[in-house]
Design a protein around this motif. Sequence first.
Motif, PDB file in Angstrom:
ATOM      1  N   CYS A   1      -1.684  -4.685  -1.282  1.00 33.70           N
ATOM      2  CA  CYS A   1      -2.240  -5.352  -0.528  1.00 33.70           C
ATOM      3  C   CYS A   1      -1.339  -6.138   0.440  1.00 33.70           C
ATOM      4  O   CYS A   1      -1.249  -5.669   1.820  1.00 33.70           O
ATOM      5  CB  CYS A   1      -3.563  -6.063  -0.700  1.00 33.70           C
ATOM      6  SG  CYS A   1      -4.623  -5.773   0.536  1.00 33.70           S
TER       7      CYS A   1
ATOM      8  N   ALA B   1      -3.325  -0.274  -3.593  1.00 33.40           N
ATOM      9  CA  ALA B   1      -3.720  -1.083  -2.836  1.00 33.40           C
ATOM     10  C   ALA B   1      -4.700  -1.096  -1.105  1.00 33.40           C
ATOM     11  O   ALA B   1      -4.019  -0.339  -0.855  1.00 33.40           O
ATOM     12  CB  ALA B   1      -3.759  -2.343  -2.921  1.00 33.40           C
TER      13      ALA B   1
ATOM     14  N   GLY C   1      -3.220   0.025   3.568  1.00 39.46           N
ATOM     15  CA  GLY C   1      -2.883  -0.169   2.447  1.00 39.46           C
ATOM     16  C   GLY C   1      -2.551   0.985   2.095  1.00 39.46           C
ATOM     17  O   GLY C   1      -1.812   1.749   2.237  1.00 39.46           O
TER      18      GLY C   1
END
Length: 165
Positions: free
Chosen positions: A59, A20, A46
């Motif tokens: 994230c 992410a 990320g």
Amino acid sequence: MTWTEPATWYANLASFYAAAAAFITDPAGNVLLVKPTYRDFWAFPGGYVDEGEYPHDACAREIREELGVAMVVGGLLVVDWAPPVGQRPRAIVSFTFDCGSIANLDALELPRQELEDVAFFARREAKQRLPENVKARVDAALRARAQHAPVYLAGGSAVPNVLRG
């Protein structure tokens, strides 16, 4: 037809890694990238999704860990399926989320053992600093943000007629 036990069925399905990333810009539209200490190239903030973790939560966690701030994780911008390559035996599905805009880098606190720098770059320069298989995510994220529709990439390339953004 023979019924397969669920444990056997699931054990035989393909598996992949998930990552992410945060797409963050400044008010002028420049793209925020970080420079890991352990790679030659820059990256979006990320990382990998942990077991049992949703990609949007990964994230948010990575933003906190890498930038030292909490940010709202917005809509999905890009999904990029990267096939196995080199020593990586599994595919990676990368989710890039819209994490908005920040005016400057003053509030960011980098973990210096992991990241050596953070900066905003114009679209072209951001793409030059990213690895070849990631650079298409810049244009895809900008397009997705403008059109309010996610973009699907396969191995860093647009797939015609599939989830066109």
